[in-house]
Write a protein that holds these residues in place. Structure first.
Motif, PDB file in Angstrom:
ATOM      1  N   LEU A 289       0.957  -1.191   0.094  1.00 43.74           N
ATOM      2  CA  LEU A 289      -0.048  -0.010  -0.192  1.00 43.74           C
ATOM      3  C   LEU A 289       1.036   1.266   0.120  1.00 43.74           C
ATOM      4  N   LEU A 290       1.886   1.104   0.853  1.00 47.14           N
ATOM      5  CA  LEU A 290       2.921   2.316   0.788  1.00 47.14           C
ATOM      6  C   LEU A 290       3.719   2.641  -0.544  1.00 47.14           C
ATOM      7  N   ARG A 291       3.832   1.624  -1.253  1.00 47.76           N
ATOM      8  CA  ARG A 291       4.278   1.579  -2.379  1.00 47.76           C
ATOM      9  C   ARG A 291       3.445   2.433  -3.670  1.00 47.76           C
ATOM     10  N   ARG A 292       2.274   2.473  -3.382  1.00 52.80           N
ATOM     11  CA  ARG A 292       1.223   3.430  -4.167  1.00 52.80           C
ATOM     12  C   ARG A 292       1.459   4.857  -3.594  1.00 52.80           C
ATOM     13  N   ASN A 293       1.889   5.251  -2.716  1.00 55.26           N
ATOM     14  CA  ASN A 293       1.873   6.718  -2.495  1.00 55.26           C
ATOM     15  C   ASN A 293       3.313   6.648  -1.483  1.00 55.26           C
ATOM     16  N   MET A 294       4.298   7.041  -2.314  1.00 54.79           N
ATOM     17  CA  MET A 294       5.814   7.116  -1.867  1.00 54.79           C
ATOM     18  C   MET A 294       6.095   8.759  -1.488  1.00 54.79           C
ATOM     19  N   THR A 295       5.233   9.160  -0.605  1.00 53.16           N
ATOM     20  CA  THR A 295       5.362  10.774  -0.189  1.00 53.16           C
ATOM     21  C   THR A 295       5.444  10.871   1.290  1.00 53.16           C
ATOM     22  N   PRO A 296       5.878  11.999   1.991  1.00 55.40           N
ATOM     23  CA  PRO A 296       5.942  12.238   3.386  1.00 55.40           C
ATOM     24  C   PRO A 296       4.477  12.006   3.723  1.00 55.40           C
ATOM     25  N   LEU A 297       3.336  12.562   3.060  1.00 56.83           N
ATOM     26  CA  LEU A 297       1.875  12.403   3.651  1.00 56.83           C
ATOM     27  C   LEU A 297       1.752  10.961   3.612  1.00 56.83           C
ATOM     28  N   GLY A 298       1.987  10.288   2.469  1.00 54.18           N
ATOM     29  CA  GLY A 298       1.732   8.786   2.516  1.00 54.18           C
ATOM     30  C   GLY A 298       2.075   8.084   3.545  1.00 54.18           C
ATOM     31  N   LEU A 299       3.493   8.238   3.926  1.00 56.13           N
ATOM     32  CA  LEU A 299       3.987   7.916   5.000  1.00 56.13           C
ATOM     33  C   LEU A 299       3.330   8.273   6.401  1.00 56.13           C
ATOM     34  N   GLN A 300       2.963   9.451   6.543  1.00 55.69           N
ATOM     35  CA  GLN A 300       2.361   9.869   7.618  1.00 55.69           C
ATOM     36  C   GLN A 300       1.052   9.125   7.818  1.00 55.69           C
ATOM     37  N   VAL A 301       0.272   8.873   6.746  1.00 55.35           N
ATOM     38  CA  VAL A 301      -0.976   8.133   6.873  1.00 55.35           C
ATOM     39  C   VAL A 301      -0.756   6.778   7.258  1.00 55.35           C
ATOM     40  N   MET A 302       0.195   6.146   7.006  1.00 57.49           N
ATOM     41  CA  MET A 302       0.420   4.685   7.327  1.00 57.49           C
ATOM     42  C   MET A 302       0.937   4.852   8.764  1.00 57.49           C
ATOM     43  N   VAL A 303       1.739   5.813   9.191  1.00 60.20           N
ATOM     44  CA  VAL A 303       2.107   5.831  10.731  1.00 60.20           C
ATOM     45  C   VAL A 303       0.941   6.257  11.545  1.00 60.20           C
ATOM     46  N   GLU A 304      -0.018   7.023  10.927  1.00 60.50           N
ATOM     47  CA  GLU A 304      -1.058   7.222  11.794  1.00 60.50           C
ATOM     48  C   GLU A 304      -2.216   6.061  11.957  1.00 60.50           C
ATOM     49  N   HIS A 305      -2.172   5.340  11.219  1.00 66.75           N
ATOM     50  CA  HIS A 305      -2.736   3.994  11.236  1.00 66.75           C
ATOM     51  C   HIS A 305      -2.105   3.062  12.446  1.00 66.75           C
ATOM     52  N   LEU A 306      -0.822   3.260  12.496  1.00 68.10           N
ATOM     53  CA  LEU A 306      -0.265   2.558  13.580  1.00 68.10           C
ATOM     54  C   LEU A 306      -0.285   3.269  14.841  1.00 68.10           C
ATOM     55  N   SER A 307      -0.370   4.671  14.886  1.00 69.89           N
ATOM     56  CA  SER A 307       0.028   5.273  16.018  1.00 69.89           C
ATOM     57  C   SER A 307      -0.825   4.669  17.416  1.00 69.89           C
ATOM     58  N   PRO A 308      -2.299   4.206  17.413  1.00 69.96           N
ATOM     59  CA  PRO A 308      -2.861   3.907  18.610  1.00 69.96           C
ATOM     60  C   PRO A 308      -2.114   2.689  18.850  1.00 69.96           C
ATOM     61  N   TRP A 309      -1.643   1.723  18.018  1.00 70.24           N
ATOM     62  CA  TRP A 309      -0.806   0.741  18.557  1.00 70.24           C
ATOM     63  C   TRP A 309       0.261   0.939  18.935  1.00 70.24           C
ATOM     64  N   ILE A 310       1.063   2.025  18.666  1.00 65.64           N
ATOM     65  CA  ILE A 310       2.330   2.304  19.169  1.00 65.64           C
ATOM     66  C   ILE A 310       2.214   2.675  20.607  1.00 65.64           C
ATOM     67  N   LYS A 311       1.163   3.363  20.877  1.00 68.14           N
ATOM     68  CA  LYS A 311       0.715   3.924  22.109  1.00 68.14           C
ATOM     69  C   LYS A 311       0.028   2.783  23.272  1.00 68.14           C
ATOM     70  N   SER A 312      -0.113   1.816  22.694  1.00 69.97           N
ATOM     71  CA  SER A 312      -0.958   0.600  23.341  1.00 69.97           C
ATOM     72  C   SER A 312      -0.503   0.344  24.744  1.00 69.97           C
ATOM     73  N   PRO A 313      -1.424   0.009  25.853  1.00 69.40           N
ATOM     74  CA  PRO A 313      -0.999  -0.405  26.865  1.00 69.40           C
ATOM     75  C   PRO A 313      -0.278  -1.704  27.015  1.00 69.40           C
ATOM     76  N   ARG A 314      -0.585  -2.630  26.052  1.00 68.60           N
ATOM     77  CA  ARG A 314      -0.177  -3.733  25.860  1.00 68.60           C
ATOM     78  C   ARG A 314       1.168  -4.052  25.274  1.00 68.60           C
ATOM     79  N   GLY A 315       1.977  -4.716  25.655  1.00 68.49           N
ATOM     80  CA  GLY A 315       3.441  -4.628  25.149  1.00 68.49           C
ATOM     81  C   GLY A 315       3.416  -5.341  23.826  1.00 68.49           C
ATOM     82  N   HIS A 316       2.853  -6.515  23.708  1.00 74.50           N
ATOM     83  CA  HIS A 316       3.077  -7.297  22.301  1.00 74.50           C
ATOM     84  C   HIS A 316       2.450  -6.367  21.182  1.00 74.50           C
TER      85      HIS A 316
END
Length: 1641
Positions: free
Chosen positions: A907-934
């Protein structure tokens, strides 16, 4: 005189024979034998006289003397004169017959003496024995036993006496009423008969060759009548066995007519004993001898006894054989020997009796009968030759027996038959088939072992013996080749013989090879005409399929391939040359791998390549059609082995791909679809593989056949409208659909790429969806079968991958892409969010990944939904708990996670821009801050992967800002302190990638490496340590790197993001955010310093409210500022804190050490507080207490605790270095003054409470506290190696104890000299002032420290040697013995530290140390011990002229300590004596030589000292004494045997030493013996035992001329005392020595 001495020695030994220890008795016997070796006749005479003199000596002790006499006679019988022999014979005869009762040991020993003499003096012995063997009088039973033993020991000498002996004995037999005497008579008759038979068998060597068998016939007949008719009927079992043992050999001496006459009674009489005795081996042995005798004379009456004989013998063979009972095993051998005799005598009667036993219900009877049959086949082959068919026909019932023991016995019988030509007869093939069936036996579940005799054998045991038997008869019995070939080929194909394939293939391969070597080329045509043999196609298919699982069945893959290779002409004439290369390669591949390392996929591909190569070589369509037909026929054979059937499907697909006839291909495909077992997953997979492989050559035919099958009646019957109301029918329909969908997927995967795109949607996907979407009355019904979903997803993956692999994929517009993605999302959504049990989720993610890559692109919202759904499906999965299925789950999870990773990357390959990267990281952000370690770990791993991919594929066309850099770094950087290691490392990787992305956007090349950014990789390794201190220090370093490369405009966004991170649920990450904020503010602005006043104002409050890291740091900084202004007040205030110090107070003390100037002031104040007050006060807890208790004073104790906290701070290092000597000396003396000092009572209570709640940071115990502070001071002063060395040596623990304090100070001084030499001058200057301290312990401590310094060369290098010597010599008169002792140790240490200075100060040193030897004020002689140890160290270094005047004095003063009860004194004195000898260097005065010689015996004997250190000192001393003795051989012996670390065989060494002593110093014999006698009374057992051993070796090697030096009476008297020693080892050595005194006798 010599005779008197010899008599005295022998008498002494024989007087000691009453010792209770058997080993001592044995040694006395050996000593007597040693005396007898020198003078056998004299010793024998003394023994005879002694036994006659002491008639009342108990028989056990008389036995010992008699055994010695026997040994002497046996060794020297050829040297004995007649008089001695006569005396010995008379004595032994008298001893043997002294008592009428049976005393076995005594009488046996006497009898053995007579037998030993009788080997030469047979006439004299017989004369004496016959005197006690008078007619009409019953003899002593030992007389008869001796006659029997003589008959065995001297056959040629005894047989001539037998007629007279038998003539005298026969009248006695009826007179014998005692059972014991009768037993002896029977034994005698047995031995007489055996000797006679041996004599007759060796007449050519006999002295009287005229002796004949009939010479003894009458006597033997008479004896036989008594034994058989009277004694055999006795109730005593022992007598009956003795009778039957005698009857066996006697039967050979009976006249033939007499034997024939008695056989009808003899055999039943012997057989009756089987019922009376449990141990029947003697009965069976005798019976065998009787039967042999009967057959030898051609008995006719034996036939009448056969039935009874066979019945009884068979009953014996049926007795279970116990592995632990050798008698039963021996009995079976004797019984089989009887059967051999009967088989040769009456084979038909034997078989008529034996063969019906094979059909009984008793397992043991059947097994035993088979055992006898096998033995008869082997042992009586000639008699059985004409009875082969009869025996074969009798085996029909045993062949059907299911008992495993019977099976094994049958296999053994068949093996015997094969060697004797039975299997070549009609019915022999049934035997071969039986062997093969046993090779194919399945393993049975093993029940618990009960230990019962009749329990069955495991089937594996039968199978193992059958396999070895089949191979044995195939390879070693030449006559079996025509029987086994080609018959064994019939067993290759049937499934029931699968487990026998490996031995079958090995045997067949050997047979084929043997026939080919013999040139038998015409067998093929003859075999093809036989309808029972398998066809070449069947053999090829079978062997190829079973080779797919090569390591099962004992490696049947190798065996099958070798057989296939051997049969290449039978398969097809053209295959030989090609298979010569390909088959060995396959075999080599199997040899290079094991069942664990072999890749099944790779191996199957090699086999399929081998098949394709074979098909290409044959290139005969008719042959190919026949092969494919046979493969299809064999499919049902593998219904129970899924993997093999799957491989067969692949073989069918491969073969059909090579067939050119489309009709044949479609026909077989139709049959496969109709015959498939769709309920089995492996079957569906195999069928699909077959269609896929076939599609490589017949794509249109395969697709057409699939469509025809759907339209056929077979399929319609399964999917009728009413079938949905039947659950079972519905399930079956789903499985059929699953198989069809999977077929389409494999067809797409294998189809030629140029033909695929045109058929992908219309022909393949269309049909796949048609089978998946079921409609009833126009309504779509959702499937319930997960297998159908999995097959669809798997097929979608294969179709998508095939399309992607096409060269025209970029131009292909996939119209059903959105529909397929939506369907995959539905599948993913339906999966449980927290459990992972099936690969459906993984397959769906893989399908989405492949679909995303195809055109057209997905809409933004659908893409977001896809990412959201896939992340929720994988990230929330719970970790699998450890268990049996954990490894399988781990593999499935990793595959699923990698599928998600590939999807996000796609999916990232389809939008190789800083915005595309930020969008993917935003999807991951809740999981990055999750209280569960795994979940955090997975999110960071995905983020790092995306960032790496983005960086690797970054394309910057213009210099544009990376506007969201600060935001992203602020999100990832606090995670560098995450609790999970993997999360921390991935966070650093993310930051590293982001910094390089910034460099890329700034215009740097992709391969540019930035030194600052690369530091993150080093810091990443530091995050392995979970220690928070390490983590936060690393985070600080990471923040520094970020600060150096972060653009100014990004600082604010970064800080804002980090401030948000302070509320992170992970406290580590929150603290990391604080560290990074502080670091960034320090690096990029002075914001932190501006807030110092505000922090100071809330210092106390914050410390009580929270323990957060940033609050603690602020408090520490505030205290530092406050201390800079009011140092004395702060120190006084903190010293007033309650002990023990709490954590807050400790923190504040450590804060005072941040600034060097402030730290120096604090240290000076604390030292002043410590020295101002006394270290302890003395008080008595009880009025009557003898010694007062020492209680620590409070102020020095508090100052010590505070000093520890200050010194624990790294920033105090410079201040400590400036005040190193004062700190070291003060703390060392503080340690010494607190040894054994107690806490005040109020603090003792607090200490107990604090230890229970763990409020105190350290122990408050005064000495421990001072020791810890000293360690902290050394660490901070750069002497870390000093601390570490003491930790390794345990010095710190020693310092704390009264017993070990002195050694601890010594270790500390040694470490200081080694690692802190430059500090010593000032330390020593400060320490000298304490030499006059009023505290004794301080004087001891300072002296011990200064004394140890002299052991290091550092004091010489620092020019401190002279002053140190003066200081120590000045303390020689100290009132404390410990100080005086330490002074001597220090002076001796000069040998280690400055050996070159010893000659200069030699007289002074020797005077001081010798004075220590004479120290009279030390009640425990510890000063003298130190003086001896010191002299040993210095003697090698002083000048010779300084030493000569004191050698004798030192030797005389040290000798009394050789035998001290204390190990240390013995070790030191002997070591010193060795150094005294070493100092002489082989040139010593006569007076000192006398001291060396006098010390030789103690040193030698103390080699057996119980203390190893004393033994080592003796070794050294002896090595040094050697050169002074002037004997090169003795010196060499000492050097060879007494090397340090070498094992010592003391007896051998002492023997060699005594040999050289007596050779070179014969005049010293008396002196050495006299000294040795002193040690006969040693308190150590081993030394006491070594003394007589030393004496014995001296005697052994001394010349007889030196006997005048030895007082033999005194020596014998001393040894007599030792013979009464409580230690048996001492008594043994005394007896041994007495035996060696024969030389002086």
């Amino acid at each position: 005189m010599a005779e008197l001495n010899m008599k005295k020695l022998c008498t002494t030994l024989m007087d000691a024979v009453t010792d209770k220890d058997p080993q001592v008795q044995e040694q006395i016997c050996s000593a007597l034998c040693a005396l007898g070796e020198a003078r056998p006749e004299e010793v024998l005479g003394i023994c005879v006289e002694h036994l006659r003199q002491y008639e009342k000596l108990a028989h056990p002790y008389r036995t010992v003397i008699l055994k010695a006499m026997e040994a002497i006679v046996c060794s020297h019988v050829s040297k004995l004169d007649k008089d001695t022999a006569r005396a010995v014979i008379l004595l032994a005869s008298n001893e043997m017959t002294k008592v009428k009762d049976l005393v076995p040991d005594w009488q046996q020993a006497s009898s053995s003496v007579l037998v030993a003499v009788g080997t030469r003096f047979i006439n004299a012995v017989m004369e004496e024995l016959l005197g006690s063997f008078q007619p009409g009088l019953l003899p002593h039973h030992s007389v008869v036993q001796t006659l029997a033993s003589l008959a065995t020991a001297n056959v040629f000498g005894m047989v001539p006496f037998l007629p007279s002996i038998l003539g005298t004995m026969l009248p006695m037999l009826p007179m014998a009423k005692q059972e014991a005497l009768r037993v002896v008579f029977c034994s005698a008759l047995q031995h007489f008969s055996e000797s006679t038979l041996e004599y007759l068998a060796n007449l050519d060597q006999a002295p009287d060759p005229t002796v004949r068998k009939d010479t003894f016939s009458s006597e033997i007949c008479a004896a036989y009548d008594v034994l058989f008719h009277h004694w055999l009927q006795s109730r005593e079992a022992k007598l009956r066995l003795a009778v039957v043992e005698a009857l066996g050999p006697m039967s050979h001496l009976l006249p033939s007519e007499r034997l024939e006459e008695h056989l009808p009674k003899l055999i039943p009489g012997v057989l009756a004993l089987y019922k009376k005795h449990a141990e029947t081996v003697h009965v069976s042995k005798s019976l065998g001898q009787i039967l042999e005798a009967a057959v030898d004379v051609g008995s006719r009456t034996l036939e009448g006894q056969l039935d009874a004989l066979l019945a009884s013998l068979h009953a014996q063979i049926c007795v279970p054989v116990e592995s632990c009972s050798p008698l039963v095993v021996s009995n079976q051998k004797e019984v089989l020997r009887c059967f051999t005799v009967l088989a040769c005598f009456a084979p038909d009667r034997l078989l008529a009796f034996l063969l019906p036993k094979l059909d009984t219900s008793n397992e043991r009877v059947r097994v035993s009968s088979l055992q006898v049959l096998r033995h008869v086949i082997n042992a009586a082959a000639t008699q059985m030759e004409v009875r082969k068919l009869f025996i074969l026909s009798s085996m029909r019932l045993p062949l059907q027996d299911t008992n495993n023991k019977v099976k094994r016995a049958v296999v053994q019988v068949i093996s015997a038959m094969a060697h004797h030509g039975y299997l070549e007869q009609p019915g022999g093939q049934a035997m071969v088939e039986y062997i093969v069936r046993q090779c194919a036996l399945l393993p049975e579940p093993q029940p618990e072992r009960t230990g019962a005799v009749g329990e069955d054998l495991p089937a594996d045991s039968v199978r193992a013996i059958s396999i070895s038997t089949l191979y044995l008869i195939s390879t070693t019995v030449d006559r079996m080749s025509d029987v086994l070939w080609p018959y064994l080929l019939e067993f290759l194909i049937p499934v029931r013989f699968t487990r026998a394939l490996t031995p079958l293939c090995r045997s067949l391969a050997h047979l084929v090879q043997k026939r080919q070597e013999a040139g038998a080329d015409t067998f093929l045509t003859r075999h093809e005409s036989s309808g029972s043999l398998p066809s070449p196609y069947a053999i090829t298919t079978r062997l190829l399929v079973v080779s797919s699982d090569p390591y099962v069945g004992d490696g049947r893959g190798v065996a099958s391939l070798r057989l296939l290779h051997a049969l290449h002409l039978h398969v097809h004439p053209l295959l030989g040359p090609r298979w010569e290369n390909t088959v060995p390669q396959l075999l080599q591949h199997l040899e290079e791998h094991t069942v664990e390392t072999l890749s099944r996929k790779e191996w199957e591909e090699k086999l399929l390549m081998f098949l394709r190569d074979t098909l290409a070589i044959v290139s005969d369509n008719m042959w190919l059609c026949q092969l494919s037909l046979e493969m299809c026929r064999q499919l049902p054979c593998y219904d129970g082995t899924a993997q093999e059937k799957n491989f067969l499907y692949k073989c069918i697909g491969t073969t059909l791909g090579a067939v050119t006839s489309k009709e044949v291909v479609r026909k077989h495909l139709q049959e496969l679809l109709e015959m498939a077992r769709y309920q089995e997953e492996a079957e569906r997979e195999g069928l699909a593989c077959c269609f896929g492989i076939c599609a490589t050559s017949h794509l249109d035919d395969v697709l057409a056949q699939l469509e025809d099958f759907v339209r056929s009646e077979v399929f319609r019957k399964s999917v009728g409208i009413l079938s949905i109301f039947k659950d079972r029918s519905e399930s079956e329909v789903e499985k059929v659909k699953s198989a069809l969908i999977l077929c389409y997927g494999h067809v797409a995967a294998q189809a030629p790429r140029e033909l695929l795109l045109a058929r992908a949607e219309a022909d393949i996907l269309q049909n796949m969806f048609q089978y998946f979407n079921t409609k009833v009355l126009g309504i779509k019904v959702e499937t319930k079968d997960p297998a159908l979903k999995l097959c669809l997803v798997q097929s979608v993956c294969m179709v998508s991958q095939a399309i992607c692999g096409s060269t025209q994929a970029s131009a292909f517009h996939f119209s059903r892409k959105v529909e397929l993605v939506a369907l995959m999302m539905d599948f993913i959504r339906a999966e449980p969010p927290d459990l992972l049990r099936t690969p459906l989720r993984k397959k769906a993610l893989m399908a989405c990944t492949l679909l995303v890559a195809l055109e057209p692109p997905l809409e933004e919202q659908m893409q977001a939904d896809l990412v959201h759904r896939c992340l929720h499906s994988v990230m929330a999965l719970l970790p699998e708990p450890d268990g049996d299925s954990a490894s399988n789950h781990e593999v499935l999870y990793l595959d699923t996670f990698h599928a998600l990773e590939n999807l996000l990357t796609s999916l990232l390959r389809r939008n190789m821009t800083p915005l595309g990267l930020q969008v993917m990281v935003e999807h991951l952000s809740p999981w990055i801050k999750s209280p569960r370690g795994h979940e955090r770990e997975r999110a960071l791993e995905l983020s790092a992967c995306l960032l790496r991919y983005f960086l690797e594929h970054l394309q910057v066309s213009a210099l544009v800002p990376f506007h969201n850099l600060g935001l992203l770094i602020g999100l990832f950087s606090p995670r560098c302190a995450d609790l999970w290691l993997a999360t921390r490392q991935e966070a650093v990787a993310c930051v590293h990638s982001l910094l390089y992305l910034q460099l890329g956007y700034e215009g740097f090349a992709r391969d540019y490496r930035d030194e600052v950014a690369e530091q993150l990789l080093t810091l990443r390794d530091a995050l392995v340590h979970p220690d928070p201190t390490v983590l936060f220090h690393t985070c600080h370093s990471i923040a520094q790197v970020i600060g150096k490369r972060l653009p100014p405009e990004q600082l604010i966004s970064l800080l804002l993001t980090l401030f948000e991170g302070l509320g992170d649920p992970d406290k580590n990450c929150s603290r990391a955010a604080t560290v990074m904020i502080n670091c960034l503010l320090k690096e990029r602005g002075a914001l932190l310093l501006e807030k110092v006043p505000e922090i100071v104002s809330v210092l106390r409050c914050k410390l009580q409210e929270t323990q957060e890291e940033h609050v603690l740091k602020a408090a520490q900084h505030s205290v530092c500022l406050l201390g800079s202004q009011h140092c004395a007040a702060v120190v006084s205030s903190l010293l007033g804190s309650t002990l023990p110090l709490d954590s807050h107070t400790c923190t504040l003390w450590r804060a005072l050490a941040v600034e060097p100037n402030l730290t120096g002031q604090v240290l000076e104040l604390l030292l002043e507080k410590m020295n101002r007050d006394v270290p302890f006060k003395e008080s008595r807890a009880f009025l009557l207490s003898s010694t007062p208790d020492r209680v620590a004073t409070t102020l020095p104790l508090a100052a010590t605790c505070a000093l520890y906290e200050v010194l624990s701070t790294p920033a105090s290092e410079s201040a400590v270095l400036e005040r190193y000597p004062e700190l070291f000396v003060t703390l060392l003396l503080r340690v010494s003054c607190t040894v054994g000092v107690q806490l005040p009572r109020n603090l003792q209570t607090k200490e107990k409470k604090g230890s229970s709640v763990h409020s105190a940071t350290r122990s408050l115990e005064p000495c421990s506290s001072a020791t810890d502070t000293l360690q902290a001071m050394l660490r901070r002063g750069g002497s870390e190696n000093v601390v570490r060395q003491l930790e390794l040596e345990g010095g710190w623990e020693l310092l704390r104890t009264s017993q070990g304090h002195e050694e601890g100070v010594t270790q500390l001084a040694r470490a200081m000299a080694k690692h802190a030499g430059p500090r010593l001058p000032l330390v020593m200057k400060a320490l000298v002032c304490t030499q006059s301290s009023v505290y004794r312990i301080q004087r001891v401590t300072s002296t011990a420290f200064l004394a140890e310094l002299l052991s290091s060369n550092a004091v010489n290098d620092l020019m401190l040697l002279e002053s140190l010597l003066d200081i120590l010599l000045a303390r020689q008169k100290d009132l404390c013995p410990s100080v005086r002792r330490l002074v001597l140790r220090g002076l001796a240490n000069l040998a280690s530290g400055s050996p070159d200075k010893v000659p200069t100060h030699g007289p002074q040193l020797l005077t001081a140390l010798i004075g220590g030897l004479d120290d009279a004020d030390d009640p425990h002689s510890l000063v003298a011990l130190e003086a001896m140890t010191g002299l040993a160290r210095l003697l090698d270094l002083v000048e010779p002229w300084d030493l000569r005047t004191v050698l004798l004095h030192v030797a005389i003063r040290s000798r009394p300590f050789f035998d001290s009860e204390k190990m240390e004194f013995r070790q030191a004195s002997m070591s010193l004596f060795g150094h005294l000898n070493k100092a002489c260097r082989g040139d010593c005065e006569d007076v000192f030589l006398q001291q060396t010689i006098s010390a030789l015996v103690p040193l030698l004997l103390h080699l057996r000292d119980p203390q190893p250190l004393v033994v080592e000192a003796c070794r050294f001393a002896l090595r040094m004494c050697g050169p002074n003795l002037g004997c090169e051989e003795l010196t060499a012996t000492f050097q060879k045997h007494l090397q340090e670390g070498r094992g010592l065989h003391f007896g051998e060494f002492l023997n060699i030493t005594c040999k050289h002593l007596m050779h070179h110093f014969p005049d010293l014999l008396g002196c050495l013996m006299g000294t040795s006698l002193f040690y006969f009374k040693s308190s150590w057992e081993d030394v006491r035992a070594s003394a007589p051993m030393f004496t014995g070796f001296l005697v052994l090697h001394a010349d007889r001329e030196q006997r005048h030096q030895v007082d033999l009476d005194q020596l014998v008297a001393a040894l007599q005392l030792l013979l009464k020693d409580p230690a048996s080892t001492v008594r043994m050595k005394a007896a041994e020595t007495l035996g060696r005194l024969v030389k002086f006798a």
